[in-house]
Every structure is written in structure tokens, then in C-alpha cells.
Design an enzyme around this catalytic site. Structure first.
Site, PDB file in Angstrom:
ATOM      1  N   CYS A 161       0.782  -1.213   0.045  1.00  0.00           N
ATOM      2  CA  CYS A 161       0.070  -0.025   0.134  1.00  0.00           C
ATOM      3  C   CYS A 161       0.979   1.333  -0.053  1.00  0.00           C
ATOM      4  O   CYS A 161       0.467   2.431  -0.225  1.00  0.00           O
ATOM      5  CB  CYS A 161      -0.875  -0.046   1.125  1.00  0.00           C
ATOM      6  SG  CYS A 161      -2.048  -1.482   1.153  1.00  0.00           S
ATOM      7  N   HIS A 300      -2.319   7.705   6.626  1.00  0.00           N
ATOM      8  CA  HIS A 300      -2.683   6.678   5.979  1.00  0.00           C
ATOM      9  C   HIS A 300      -3.892   6.120   6.457  1.00  0.00           C
ATOM     10  O   HIS A 300      -4.913   5.827   5.538  1.00  0.00           O
ATOM     11  CB  HIS A 300      -1.502   5.676   6.174  1.00  0.00           C
ATOM     12  CG  HIS A 300      -1.673   4.191   5.531  1.00  0.00           C
ATOM     13  ND1 HIS A 300      -1.595   4.251   4.180  1.00  0.00           N
ATOM     14  CD2 HIS A 300      -1.847   3.005   6.012  1.00  0.00           C
ATOM     15  CE1 HIS A 300      -1.849   2.794   3.721  1.00  0.00           C
ATOM     16  NE2 HIS A 300      -2.084   2.105   4.853  1.00  0.00           N
ATOM     17  N   GLU A 311      -0.374   5.226  13.893  1.00  0.00           N
ATOM     18  CA  GLU A 311       0.360   6.322  13.088  1.00  0.00           C
ATOM     19  C   GLU A 311      -0.145   7.523  13.979  1.00  0.00           C
ATOM     20  O   GLU A 311       0.809   8.598  13.779  1.00  0.00           O
ATOM     21  CB  GLU A 311      -0.958   6.432  11.869  1.00  0.00           C
ATOM     22  CG  GLU A 311      -0.254   7.501  10.947  1.00  0.00           C
ATOM     23  CD  GLU A 311      -1.173   7.381   9.670  1.00  0.00           C
ATOM     24  OE1 GLU A 311      -0.640   8.304   8.660  1.00  0.00           O
ATOM     25  OE2 GLU A 311      -2.056   6.718   9.545  1.00  0.00           O
ATOM     26  N   LYS A 333      -9.266   8.281   3.212  1.00  0.00           N
ATOM     27  CA  LYS A 333      -9.823   6.878   2.981  1.00  0.00           C
ATOM     28  C   LYS A 333     -11.219   6.614   3.534  1.00  0.00           C
ATOM     29  O   LYS A 333     -11.871   5.941   3.329  1.00  0.00           O
ATOM     30  CB  LYS A 333      -8.678   6.001   3.650  1.00  0.00           C
ATOM     31  CG  LYS A 333      -7.712   5.531   2.914  1.00  0.00           C
ATOM     32  CD  LYS A 333      -6.673   4.236   3.540  1.00  0.00           C
ATOM     33  CE  LYS A 333      -5.566   4.267   2.947  1.00  0.00           C
ATOM     34  NZ  LYS A 333      -4.479   5.210   3.023  1.00  0.00           N
ATOM     35  N   HIS A 338      -9.945   2.299   0.723  1.00  0.00           N
ATOM     36  CA  HIS A 338      -8.326   2.042   0.677  1.00  0.00           C
ATOM     37  C   HIS A 338      -8.028   1.475  -0.549  1.00  0.00           C
ATOM     38  O   HIS A 338      -8.532   0.400  -1.130  1.00  0.00           O
ATOM     39  CB  HIS A 338      -7.981   0.979   1.761  1.00  0.00           C
ATOM     40  CG  HIS A 338      -6.544   0.919   1.845  1.00  0.00           C
ATOM     41  ND1 HIS A 338      -5.832   1.477   1.034  1.00  0.00           N
ATOM     42  CD2 HIS A 338      -5.694   0.066   2.855  1.00  0.00           C
ATOM     43  CE1 HIS A 338      -4.389   1.224   1.452  1.00  0.00           C
ATOM     44  NE2 HIS A 338      -4.453   0.322   2.467  1.00  0.00           N
ATOM     45  N   PHE A 397       1.642  -3.551   4.011  1.00  0.00           N
ATOM     46  CA  PHE A 397       2.092  -4.861   4.494  1.00  0.00           C
ATOM     47  C   PHE A 397       3.404  -5.302   3.958  1.00  0.00           C
ATOM     48  O   PHE A 397       3.882  -4.601   2.860  1.00  0.00           O
ATOM     49  CB  PHE A 397       1.174  -5.844   3.871  1.00  0.00           C
ATOM     50  CG  PHE A 397      -0.179  -6.120   4.383  1.00  0.00           C
ATOM     51  CD1 PHE A 397      -0.709  -5.159   5.407  1.00  0.00           C
ATOM     52  CD2 PHE A 397      -1.020  -7.210   3.901  1.00  0.00           C
ATOM     53  CE1 PHE A 397      -2.098  -5.488   6.102  1.00  0.00           C
ATOM     54  CE2 PHE A 397      -2.344  -7.248   4.424  1.00  0.00           C
ATOM     55  CZ  PHE A 397      -2.865  -6.478   5.453  1.00  0.00           C
TER      56      PHE A 397
END
Length: 410
Positions: A161, A300, A311, A333, A338, A397
Site C-alpha cells: 500500500c 494513511h 500512526e 480513505k 483504501h 504490508f
């Protein structure tokens, strides 16, 4: 090092198929989350997604290519074509000095599954002959290089991502150090498929909410997972003097970039937030902190419990708590879902738009405060602010962390 600016932007998203329509949706707090229509979700625990609607890929690709390329590449070529047209750069640059750094996290996921279905149901002779090119994560990048005769480097960086954020960051470095003068950069993904959705369900990443308004709710105490989106975003990055010499419209300067790795777990971020903090600090070290005006952080912000908590900690550690609490933070998002490998590029576009318009896009759907996510997340409605520095965070990831920093051109 040479300065690098943005002279073109494009986007294909669940809330608009170009930058103006996407931004208009954000300024009206509209999300694109709804029941999945791309396949039958009977017996699926998660049934919502943020699909791209009414996108006409024939505006950017011919009919034969429309049929051959995967859905993710159609979105990427669409967004990048918009950016190139916006910039007007192609006729002004030597083909050997223009490159393509355009990424995807998953590539032609749908085409691979379709090829396997044809193999199992009909036999090997019926596997579509374009299955391999359609599946390749670099197919959008390669198509763009061919379409625009870009003979410098053509790269596709796969960092889950963080893929499109890293594409933009590495393109920045290539121009800074003189390897190219112009690079088409960004990324795309389209994984709203039965296997794609099912695999994220079984790894407990997707929200199982049934109400679209309460599904993608970053930083909310009731958040339960992310909502899958699809689409792409793109920039034309250009060496500053080259852009000025041709009288180009300049949106912003790409002033900083850093990438780090948790080196901890394939899916779970490290709770100390050290790597994410170092990515933010690295980008800020290159860009500098503003002497006046405010900081905007496009987080994010996936709407998963761990990501949003960690975060938040990273933002506090990178900026210091006092400056972190004074900064504006939001997760777009909450509106787009996403976009996986396309997320970084689309969110970078939103960050640049915030810098240009003085409006911070909201985190929509927010209702219940979470003490662990206590920053100024601009809940539900846009906020007017004098933004001098915009930071865009991407986390993927594999422990990938990337931060891009954007400033107004002085």
C-alpha cells in the site's frame, strides 16, 4: 540537488474520475462506499466497497487495449493521461529525458483469476493470450511509456500500500540527481474481486459493517477495518528550471521523501511506531518545517485499530506533541476507501489540493472519539486553513512506511 515540481495531476477514484470531481466530493464530504456490484457477495462477511463508477477508459486507450488490459491498468492509464494532458509537457522534452515510475501493489489480480478460471473450466487452449501482460504489475507503466514515447527509465515499485508513494518518491530522487528531467509517476490498483475481498476478510482486515456511512471511519473508536477501494492517481514531476523555462503551471514542489521498514511482521505494524516516525522525520528533514502557516498530514488512516493508533503515535513522535496537536490531520480513505497500491498517489493529489486551495479535506463518518487517536482529525467537514507544508503518509504490508512532503513553490 535539483528542485522538483508538480506540473500535472490526474485521478480516477470512487468519488470522481478526475481531480476536480474528486476534490468537489471531498469538499462536500461525500464518500463512495456502497454495496459491491462487481460480483455476487452472497456468503461474504464483508459486502461493501468503494468502486469506480462510470469510468470511460476509451478516452485514454483504444478499443483493443481496453479489452486486453486489466481494470487496474485502465484506471492508472486514465489518471496518468489526465496528468500528462494537464502538464502539456510531452512536446517540450527529449524522449530520452522523460521516464515513467508508475506502481501497483497487486497488479492484474482479476486477470490472473480469470485466466485460471478459463484453464479449469475449458482447458489450456482457452487461457487468454494476453493474460501475462495483463497480470504484470508494470503493465500500466509500460503502456504509458509506449503511449508517450518515454525512453528514460520505466519502473514499477511494488511495496504493497506504499507502492505509489514510493514511485513518486523515487521519481523525485531520479530528477533531483539528474537522471531525468520529467517523470510520469503514481499508481493504481483494482482488487475488488471475490478472491481479493475474501482474502482480506480472512486476514481480518476488512470492515464487516453493513451501513456505508459507518464503514470506513478512521480514528473513530468504533472502527473495525478498512473498506476496499480502487482507482489510481498520477503526477507529472518536472525539474523546476525546465518547468519555469516553458512557462508551466506549477502546483507544488515535492520537497521531501523518506521510506523505512519496520522489519517486524508481514501484516502488523510495530507498536513503537519507530519506522513510521523515521519516515516522517526523514521527509521533514528534506523539506524543513514552515516558518509560518500550518502543517497538514494526510494520514494513511485505514480505519483498522492498530494502524490508526500507531500512526497517531508516529505523528506525535515525528512532530513533537505540541506541533502534532496544532497540525491538521485527516484520512481521505474515509471517502475513497483504501485504494491499496493506488492510495499513496491519490492521497498525494489530495494533499497538494489542500496546499493549493487552503482547504483541508475531512475525515467523514467520525462519531465516537478514541483517546488513543486524539489529534485534530478534521471530523466530517472540510476546514479552511493556511497550509504551508503537506505531508502524505503511506504504510504497507511488509512493514513499508513512506512519507512525501509538499510545499508551495517560492
Amino acid at each position: 540537488m535539483r528542485r522538483v515540481v508538480i506540473t500535472g495531476m490526474g485521478a480516477v477514484t470512487p468519488i470522481g474520475n478526475d481531480v476536480p470531481s474528486m476534490w468537489e466530493s471531498m469538499m462536500n464530504s461525500r464518500h463512495g462506499i456502497a454495496p459491491i456490484t462487481l460480483f455476487d457477495t452472497t456468503n461474504f462477511a464483508s459486502t461493501l466497497a468503494a468502486e469506480v463508477k462510470n469510468f470511460d477508459s476509451s478516452l485514454y486507450m483504444n478499443g483493443r487495449d481496453n479489452a486486453r488490459y486489466d481494470r487496474f491498468a485502465l484506471f492508472g492509464v486514465g489518471a496518468a493521461s489526465q496528468a500528462v494532458e494537464d502538464s502539456g509537457v510531452i512536446s517540450t522534452v527529449d524522449p530520452t529525458r522523460i521516464g515513467v515510475y508508475f506502481s501497483s501493489g497487486m497488479g492484474g489480480f482479476g486477470s490472473l483469476v480469470h485466466g485460471n478460471d478459463e484453464l479449469e473450466s475449458k482447458g489450456s487452449a482457452f487461457v487468454p493470450p494476453f493474460t501475462v501482460p495483463a497480470t504484470m504489475t508494470n503493465s500500466a507503466a509500460a503502456y504509458l511509456a509506449i503511449k508517450y514515447n518515454c525512453k528514460n527509465a520505466c519502473m514499477s515499485i511494488a511495496t504493497a500500500c506504499a507502492s505509489s508513494a514510493d514511485a513518486i518518491g523515487e521519481a523525485l530522487r531520479a530528477i533531483r540527481h539528474g537522471y531525468a528531467d520529467v517523470i510520469i509517476s503514481g499508481g493504481c490498483d483494482a482488487v475488488i474481486t471475490p478472491v481479493g475481498v475474501a482474502s482480506f476478510i480472512t486476514c481480518k482486515a476488512l470492515s464487516r459493517a453493513s451501513d456505508p456511512d459507518c464503514a470506513s471511519i478512521p480514528f473513530d473508536a468504533e472502527r473495525s477495518g478498512f473498506i476496499m477501494g480502487e482507482g489510481g492517481g498520477a503526477f507529472v514531476l518536472e525539474e523546476y528550471e525546465h518547468a519555469v523555462s516553458r512557462g508551466a503551471k506549477i502546483y507544488a514542489e515535492v520537497a521531501g521523501y523518506a521510506a523505512t521498514c519496520d522489519a517486524f511482521h508481514i501484516t502488523r505494524p510495530n507498536s513503537d511506531a519507530d519506522a513510521a516516525t523515521r519516515a516522517m522525520r526523514g521527509a521533514i528533514a528534506e523539506s524543513g518545517l514552515p516558518e509560518s502557516g500550518s502543517i497538514y498530514v494526510n494520514a494513511h488512516g485505514t480505519s483498522t485499530k492498530l494502524n490508526d493508533e500507531i500512526e497517531t503515535l508516529a505523528i506525535k513522535q515525528a512532530l513533537g506533541e505540541d506541533l502534532a496537536y496544532k497540525s491538521y490531520v485527516s484520512s481521505t480513505k474515509s471517502m475513497t476507501g483504501h485504494l491499496l497500491g493506488g492510495a499513496g498517489a491519490v492521497e498525494a493529489v489530495a494533499s497538494v489540493m489542500a496546499l493549493n486551495t487552503g482547504m483541508v479535506p475531512p475525515t467523514v463518518g467520525y462519531r465516537t472519539p478514541d483517546p488513543a487517536c486524539d489529534l485534530n482529525i478534521c471530523p466530517n467537514t472540510p476546514v479552511k486553513a493556511d497550509i504551508s507544508l503537506a505531508l502524505s503518509n503511506s504504510i504497507g504490508f511488509g512493514g513499508h512506511n513512506s512519507t512525501l512532503a509538499f510545499k508551495k513553490v517560492q
